[in-house]
Design an enzyme around this catalytic site. Sequence first.
Site, PDB file in Angstrom:
ATOM      1  N   GLY A 234     -17.043  -4.376   6.657  1.00  0.00           N
ATOM      2  CA  GLY A 234     -15.599  -4.225   6.774  1.00  0.00           C
ATOM      3  C   GLY A 234     -15.045  -3.659   5.486  1.00  0.00           C
ATOM      4  O   GLY A 234     -15.670  -2.808   4.850  1.00  0.00           O
ATOM      5  N   CYS A 235     -13.876  -4.105   5.100  1.00  0.00           N
ATOM      6  CA  CYS A 235     -13.246  -3.628   3.864  1.00  0.00           C
ATOM      7  C   CYS A 235     -14.166  -3.837   2.680  1.00  0.00           C
ATOM      8  O   CYS A 235     -14.621  -4.948   2.420  1.00  0.00           O
ATOM      9  CB  CYS A 235     -11.918  -4.373   3.659  1.00  0.00           C
ATOM     10  N   PHE A 236     -14.441  -2.763   1.947  1.00  0.00           N
ATOM     11  CA  PHE A 236     -15.421  -2.880   0.866  1.00  0.00           C
ATOM     12  C   PHE A 236     -14.902  -3.624  -0.361  1.00  0.00           C
ATOM     13  O   PHE A 236     -15.674  -3.995  -1.230  1.00  0.00           O
ATOM     14  CB  PHE A 236     -16.008  -1.527   0.457  1.00  0.00           C
ATOM     15  N   TRP A 237     -13.589  -3.887  -0.441  1.00  0.00           N
ATOM     16  CA  TRP A 237     -13.075  -4.636  -1.590  1.00  0.00           C
ATOM     17  C   TRP A 237     -13.667  -6.045  -1.630  1.00  0.00           C
ATOM     18  O   TRP A 237     -14.184  -6.489  -2.641  1.00  0.00           O
ATOM     19  CB  TRP A 237     -11.553  -4.726  -1.535  1.00  0.00           C
TER      20      TRP A 237
ATOM     21  N   GLU B   6     -17.026   1.982   5.621  1.00  0.00           N
ATOM     22  CA  GLU B   6     -16.863   1.493   4.248  1.00  0.00           C
ATOM     23  C   GLU B   6     -18.056   0.597   3.939  1.00  0.00           C
ATOM     24  O   GLU B   6     -18.364  -0.326   4.701  1.00  0.00           O
ATOM     25  CB  GLU B   6     -15.557   0.721   4.097  1.00  0.00           C
TER      26      GLU B   6
END
Length: 445
Positions: free
Chosen positions: A47-50, A101
């Site tokens: 999912g969101c790479f952050w 991502e």
Amino acid sequence: MKIIIAALTGLIMVVTVFAMEKTVTPNSVNVKQTIDSKTDYIVLGMGCFWGAEKRMGELSGVIDVESGYAGGDHADAGYQDILNFEHALRAGKTAGRNHAEVVKVTFDPAQVALEHVLARFWESHNPTQGDRQGNDIGSNYRSAVYYHDENQKTLALTTRKIYQQALATAGYGQITTEILPLKNYITAEEYHQNYLQKNPDGYCGLGGTGVKYPAPDQHIIRGDTSSVPASPSPQSLDGKNLNFDQQLVIFESENCEFCAQFDRDILAHWQADIPMVATKNTNPPADWTLDKPLFAAPTIVLFREGKEVVRYTGYTGEKENFWQWLGFQMLTPEQQKIAFQQGTERPFTASNLDEKRPGRFVDPITGATLFFSKTKFNSGTGWPSFFEPVEGSVTYHEDHSGYMQRIEVRSASSGIHLGHVFDDGPPPSYKRYCINGNVLKFIPD
């Protein structure tokens, strides 16, 4: 438009054009570059790479985690390109395969086994959601393992099978994670690197399922004969110890920044009538039922008679939104009209208008004290009146409704509308807090 020059066997120039207008182009890299013989890497989509970057970077033995894009048809793309391509895909205006991502995890096999890295990967997101993760929806947020050798492929498939059994036991569906050879890896823009370190309040949709990776003998085996104990799975709540009639349960996860923020913002100051309990186990209390699986942390679920009634998913610091959600479960329609639509009760109708006992008047949702009865006086207006609130308990806002200029008073803890304040009160403040009694709860000393 960026041109990638790839050295193959000779000085052959290969120009790859991304079939859409370019906006931002990051530095493209060749992941088959020579690496230190003591290290290895694997590329993972969560999912969101952050959040993925932060989660994987916390693992002992991991040397570096880099945010990037991989798995798509195009050898060069930027963040906005990928978003645009995803919109076009969902609208049926184009075809092809978008990038996901991802994070490139570089680790030292002497310090951490690849199985341990993959175990952290499986535990740190929900791999059963297809093209989404938490609140992020799209094929660019898919779960993925991109391997660069046969050993990685074998271990990825093996650990997926092991974790699938654990998820099935916990009531989850099939894993949708794609396991494919790595292709077209691109380093993400600089502002995406270490994002949550630079922006501690940034959104992170990773919540995990709370299901632990069941390594053999409760250990994650290294390549050598040593082993690392796995964290014990939190026990599920016992419904017998909870309020069967009405109970709030916070489903959290480990290393969840927004779970910690919810605890600071809400749970640490909990005075509401509804009992609240937190757990890191994603299963409902024993013999109780969830309406559907959880997919983000924290998720706050209201149970009545052992069944889910309603839930609040993905707290990100919006306190007033949470209290409004809870208020719609606790307040009557008449109270809701006052609290959330700046309504006004008819004069002389509040049940606590003539309340004179020693005590305190509190927010009906949060339970926070707003006024003490010793500051209450009879104004003759038909609404409960006070000359002074508890310090810090209310906020003030200009109100120009009804062709009037007034100062609105709201509860500082929940943000609900209480009434107005005027300059015609008694000493010592000479203020009159004209408050709707139906959004005050009286608690006698």
